[in-house]
Design an enzyme around this catalytic site. Sequence first.
Site, PDB file in Angstrom:
ATOM      1  N   ASP A   1     -45.260 -48.746 -42.693  1.00  0.00           N
ATOM      2  CA  ASP A   1     -46.283 -49.547 -43.375  1.00  0.00           C
ATOM      3  C   ASP A   1     -47.511 -48.670 -43.662  1.00  0.00           C
ATOM      4  OD1 ASP A   1     -47.539 -51.821 -44.368  1.00  0.00           O
ATOM      5  OD2 ASP A   1     -48.184 -52.539 -42.402  1.00  0.00           O
TER       6      ASP A   1
ATOM      7  N   GLU B   1     -49.650 -45.865 -48.213  1.00  0.00           N
ATOM      8  CA  GLU B   1     -50.079 -45.543 -49.607  1.00  0.00           C
ATOM      9  C   GLU B   1     -50.858 -44.235 -49.677  1.00  0.00           C
ATOM     10  OE1 GLU B   1     -50.339 -48.538 -48.114  1.00  0.00           O
ATOM     11  OE2 GLU B   1     -48.565 -49.255 -49.140  1.00  0.00           O
TER      12      GLU B   1
ATOM     13  N   ASP C   1     -47.554 -57.393 -49.658  1.00  0.00           N
ATOM     14  CA  ASP C   1     -48.196 -58.639 -49.223  1.00  0.00           C
ATOM     15  C   ASP C   1     -48.315 -59.672 -50.332  1.00  0.00           C
ATOM     16  OD1 ASP C   1     -48.398 -57.416 -46.782  1.00  0.00           O
ATOM     17  OD2 ASP C   1     -50.494 -56.824 -47.039  1.00  0.00           O
TER      18      ASP C   1
END
Length: 818
Positions: free
Chosen positions: A427, A430, A503
């Site tokens: 997770d 980015e 999300d």
Amino acid sequence: MEDKILNTELLINKLLEEEEEFHHVNNPAADIKPVIKKYLGVPNHAEQLGNKIYFTDGDAKVEVVVVTDEIIRVRLAPHGVFLDEFSYAVPKLVHKDAAFILLENESEYIVSSRVVNCHIRKKDFFISFSDKKNHITSADAVPMHWEENVKFGGYYVFCTKTCATEESFFGLGDKPTELNLRGKRLKNWNTDAYSFAWNQDPLYRSIPFYISLNDNIAHGIFFDNTFKAQFDFGAEDKTKTSFWADGGELQYYYIHGPHMMDVVKSYHILTGTHPMPPLWALGYHQCRWSYYPEAKVRKITTGFRENKIPCDGIYLDIDYMDGYRCFTWNRKYFPDPKKMISELAAEGFKTVVIIDPGIRVDDNYSVFKEGKANRYFCRRSDDYFMEGHVWPGRCQFPDFTNPEVRTWWGGLFDELVEMGVAGVWNDMNEPAVFGAGTFPDDVRHQYDGFRGSHRKAHNVYGMQMVRATYEGLRTIMKNKRPFTITRAGYSGVQRYSSVWTGDNVASWEHLQLGNIQCQRLSVSGIPFCGTDIGGFSGEPDGELFTRWIQMGTFSPFMRAHSAGDTKEREPWSFGEPYTAINRKFIELRYRLIPYLYSTFWEHHRYGFPILRPIVMQEQDVLLNHFRQDEFTYGDKILICPVMQPGQTSRKVYLPKGKWYNFWTNEMADGGQETMVATPLETIPIFIKAGSVIPEYPVMQYIGEKEIEEVKLNIYYSDYEVNSFLFEDYGETFAYEQDIYLEKKFVVNGDNKKLTIQQSMEGLYTPRYEGYHFNLLGLPFKPGKIVADGKEITSFTTGKDKVTEFKFSKNFKHIEIYK
Ligand code: MIG
């Protein structure tokens, strides 16, 4: 103080100038003032060196390489110096027997492969591509151009092509917008986008690959550039398609079709396919932020078994860690993780744990200490370590673009694997940083020896993190297939991981969006994808959740997930009738596992996507370029999710050919729309006539029962249709040594007879003995069945007109007579 800041800035700029990715020292452009737009002028010279052809215009050079018959790469070096041939997306440029010739006439040079011509126009350096019927498929609208930028020591690079009136565009990863990208301008810059909305751009992934479709001919453009990049599909000027980047090289691959499927397959030749997943990963996964403590986890897993709802994956989100320190456990919540994981495994659950890139700055924490001692964390251009706040508080971040760091990171999973962890969820890669959003531009990256700033490495950071995770797990788990999932990614990430769309929100709009995103990811080279079923933030009602489960049944990756502040969100949380319907669909997921697994093999081996937008079935029908809610699952099962509340019927378009309604077995003619009832218990599912759909018995988890026979659902057709069944151990890499079985079925019939043939390739022997044949849609009542020359007497035809019988898994030829 001010002085110090000023000095740091000067230093940053100096360093950027010294070691930018453009061999800045040799670069005469260093003297030029920023932002001067330049265009290629006239190619005054053509030269062939090995398999590369160079065209020059003063200092500027263009390189053309024929990679395969269908793929041609074009590169531009504004000052004659090409970048080193290094790409995270294309690990190795495989030249597949690509013969070509260089021709010249009065007006142009032509580089000609067996399938494509690349034209370089003499008067103005316009580059275009055509097929062997001289049909121009792609053409420059202006010559390639660039802006010189002294600050960064590099160029902004641009390519502008014409855009035809009816040209459509697909691909580009996870963009949350219409499937056809015509009229849109989009950006690639990996971004944590909590609760994203329609048209929000950019999101988590950067996939600089699109497919153009015009006049029934498809071609692809893969702009392999990791810098912040933009694409304009006729948005600014409806006659132009452009792509450009804030640095790096103007380097793109033209990929010829003529079918969209050909383009996707060729894209996979460049960037690789997804390895075969462990079979269990195709089951249902249950996730939440977070299930803790241990008692809660067990309550959930017991809930699945008590409710008789199949489930294979159970996830631990960040709260399992000690103060969010990666590779640690909160022993208050999980006193004995190894014991818990092995007890869960005994009930058929695989435990997947989350890992974030942020490592807490803490001199008593071994991961931090090791990273610090070895200088594994990213540094700013002034050599200070890059710091940012994430879940653990003040953090530093491994430079995953450094191979040594990747090896170290991969090794950190040792203990988790030893405890029985079966999968790792990557997770925040980015990378996401609270407040700042991401890293500052000047952060340095080793980039596998081709050093550069964060401007160059940002979009590949997440991919390199999950690569480190995957490769580490592969080493530790020996011959066992690891399971990984990642949020961020760049082209080629499919070689290491599955992805989820991030999300999303519990709304009907997001159900529609998720449908499009998964289709888009599929044609963008990312086959193993899914959404947070139910929506990450917000509260779905029972109806929305059930409709999402129904769609998710046909996502290659099927996982329900929700944020911490939401109500309970398990498949039984909404009571009846929802629980029963959710169970029925998750069971259907498990029944179709051999079909999904075979489709996965078709992806892995041949580069087919798993989900296919309807336009891939019939790219010649213009209307289908805009139909975005239907897709096929593999090429045999058509799915039309229900994405409106209270919808009791909906229109479904059936592509040409014949289709069977999965629920009623009624046959319908394709090439038209049809009205289908959509009560809450069903969504429209159609099976292509002639298909052989293999089926497993319902199990509570993969491997719960020994497979005693495989059911073959055979849908009558009066034209010949091929189907596949792939079988192997489902958990090792033996398939890389040809230990698998690829079975091909050919079905053909007329109004008196149906023939089924089987052939096989590979070295694996499944343990079950026989098939259970289920013949559907026969236009006659069978009187006689002959299998491999022997008559079968024990067959039955029920009231539902389904004929059933059993026979050996090794059959070659079966005939069913009237
Ligand atoms: O800042 O780990 O997208 O799936 O549950 C939020 C907590 C961090 C974002 C992920 C989400 C996950 C959550 N994470």
